[in-house]
Design an enzyme around this catalytic site. Structure first.
Site, PDB file in Angstrom:
ATOM      1  N   HIS A  86      -5.617   0.993   4.537  1.00  0.00           N
ATOM      2  CA  HIS A  86      -4.790   1.739   3.577  1.00  0.00           C
ATOM      3  C   HIS A  86      -4.112   2.886   4.329  1.00  0.00           C
ATOM      4  CE1 HIS A  86      -4.553   3.594  -0.769  1.00  0.00           C
ATOM      5  NE2 HIS A  86      -3.521   3.955  -0.029  1.00  0.00           N
ATOM      6  N   HIS A 130      -0.063   4.299   4.960  1.00  0.00           N
ATOM      7  CA  HIS A 130       1.392   4.220   4.774  1.00  0.00           C
ATOM      8  C   HIS A 130       2.052   4.719   6.059  1.00  0.00           C
ATOM      9  CE1 HIS A 130       1.072   3.611   0.378  1.00  0.00           C
ATOM     10  NE2 HIS A 130      -0.035   4.318   0.527  1.00  0.00           N
ATOM     11  N   HIS A 154      -2.097  -0.279  -5.533  1.00  0.00           N
ATOM     12  CA  HIS A 154      -2.670   1.017  -5.848  1.00  0.00           C
ATOM     13  C   HIS A 154      -3.010   1.037  -7.339  1.00  0.00           C
ATOM     14  CE1 HIS A 154      -1.087   2.016  -1.977  1.00  0.00           C
ATOM     15  NE2 HIS A 154      -1.252   3.321  -2.104  1.00  0.00           N
ATOM     16  N   GLU A 212      -6.113   5.698  -9.163  1.00  0.00           N
ATOM     17  CA  GLU A 212      -6.148   6.938  -8.378  1.00  0.00           C
ATOM     18  C   GLU A 212      -5.980   8.100  -9.360  1.00  0.00           C
ATOM     19  OE1 GLU A 212      -3.749   9.176  -4.745  1.00  0.00           O
ATOM     20  OE2 GLU A 212      -2.802   7.528  -5.804  1.00  0.00           O
ATOM     21  N   ASP A 235      -4.654   6.937   4.340  1.00  0.00           N
ATOM     22  CA  ASP A 235      -3.544   6.979   3.396  1.00  0.00           C
ATOM     23  C   ASP A 235      -2.253   7.501   4.039  1.00  0.00           C
ATOM     24  OD1 ASP A 235      -2.227   6.630   0.990  1.00  0.00           O
ATOM     25  OD2 ASP A 235      -3.366   8.100  -0.128  1.00  0.00           O
ATOM     26  N   ASP A 236      -2.016   8.810   3.951  1.00  0.00           N
ATOM     27  CA  ASP A 236      -0.824   9.461   4.527  1.00  0.00           C
ATOM     28  C   ASP A 236      -1.307  10.616   5.406  1.00  0.00           C
ATOM     29  OD1 ASP A 236       1.553   8.193   2.849  1.00  0.00           O
ATOM     30  OD2 ASP A 236      -0.053   8.674   1.436  1.00  0.00           O
TER      31      ASP A 236
END
Length: 332
Positions: A14, A16, A194, A197, A275-276
């Site tokens: 996961h 990005h 997704h 969340e 994630d980011d």
């Protein structure tokens, strides 16, 4: 324990790629491509990385992506992430990219995919890092826009492992994209989304039952339903949890409140991801370290989370076994 975290080989499922755009590269590309960004210094950018919710993050995320213009830009972005993989001992990664973020600006689909793919090819040649690419639809846009993007992707089926769904969750349920996911499945893509969340656990049900996904990205709101928890345990549907992200976007007020250990102790198939990471203060090892320091993870917990990442990946069984053996070797 921190040394153990650092030495264990890991998979990241996961991530990005646009979310790995560090401020230094953002400034460099903005200058090169003569793109205006609303920051005067690198420190200004870092100061802006204080979010109140998912949308406040996305506003900055999309502004930052504007500096990505050429195939070389996407190569450089991906290659910088690969260097972090080397540092953190990530030996397999399955990265998300958001083509609509770029095609809406007039950047060709092929520019994006070719830049990312060539960096991943070089990563395997130089470091032995294996990878997959997952193309995500932006859920705040229409299903028709997603269909148009899927059509563009079909020419690159050999390069794209799976199809995902990201962006602003609230008000954009998985059911909005039922038909396009059905077509993606018929085309042979793996499916992820997704869900759970910021939105409640009903989004997780929709992703499983209406989109027929293989993995849930995030999924931390599953704890709101005993029935769903039992199902996730029984079916071992993977949840790709992103602890730093959940804290930075105020899904949980503090690390001590994060529920990943509860999910793990219940028997769910959860793993740790970043994630980011450029925006959320840390790549995968930092996520593990933060969990260890705030939730008292045991060595068994950490090993289980690491092994879950390989078991939940979209690689073949032989390669999974190879990587799981590498984890056991590192433990010895």
């Amino acid at each position: 324990m921190i040394n153990l975290i650092k030495k264990l080989p890991k998979a990241e499922l996961h991530l990005h790629i646009e979310g790995s755009l560090e401020p230094e590269l953002m400034f460099k590309l903005a200058q090169k491509n003569q793109i205006d960004i609303p920051y005067k210094t690198i420190e200004d950018v870092r100061q802006a990385y204080n979010f109140t919710n998912l949308q406040s993050f996305l506003d900055i995320y999309y502004a930052g992506a504007n500096v990505l213009v050429t195939q070389d830009d996407f190569y450089d972005l991906t290659w910088e992430y690969i260097q972090k993989c080397v540092e953190d001992n990530v030996v397999h990664t399955e990265i998300f990219f958001d083509p609509q973020t770029h095609t809406a600006r007039g950047i060709a689909f092929e520019t994006v995919i070719n830049g990312i793919k060539s960096a991943l090819d070089d990563a395997q040649a130089r470091y032995g890092i294996t990878s997959g690419i997952i193309m995500c639809f932006l859920r705040h846009l229409s299903q028709q826009d997603a269909f148009d993007t899927l059509t563009q992707a079909l020419a690159y089926k050999d390069d794209i492992t799976g199809i995902g769904l990201d962006s602003a969750e609230l008000g954009n349920p998985p059911s909005k994209f039922k038909e396009v996911f059905q077509q993606a499945k018929e085309e042979g893509f793996k499916l992820v989304a997704h869900a759970g969340e910021e939105a409640d656990f009903s989004y997780i049900y929709e992703a499983i039952d209406l989109l027929a996904i293989d993995r849930i990205d995030h999924g931390v709101q599953s704890i709101g339903s005993n029935e769903l928890m039992q199902r996730l345990k029984a079916e071992q549907i993977p949840l790709t949890v992103c602890p730093n992200s959940n804290i930075e976007l105020k899904v949980f007020d503090s690390y001590e409140q994060h529920n990943i250990k509860q999910l793990l102790d219940y028997g769910l198939n959860v793993c740790v991801n970043s994630d980011d990471p450029a925006y959320f203060k840390g790549y995968i090892n930092q996520n593990f370290i933060n969990l260890y320091e705030h939730l008292s993870l045991t060595e068994d917990d950490i090993v289980t989370l690491v092994k879950n990442s390989f078991r939940s990946s979209f690689i073949d069984d032989d390669l999974k076994e190879h990587y799981l053996n590498k984890v056991d070797q590192a433990l010895r």
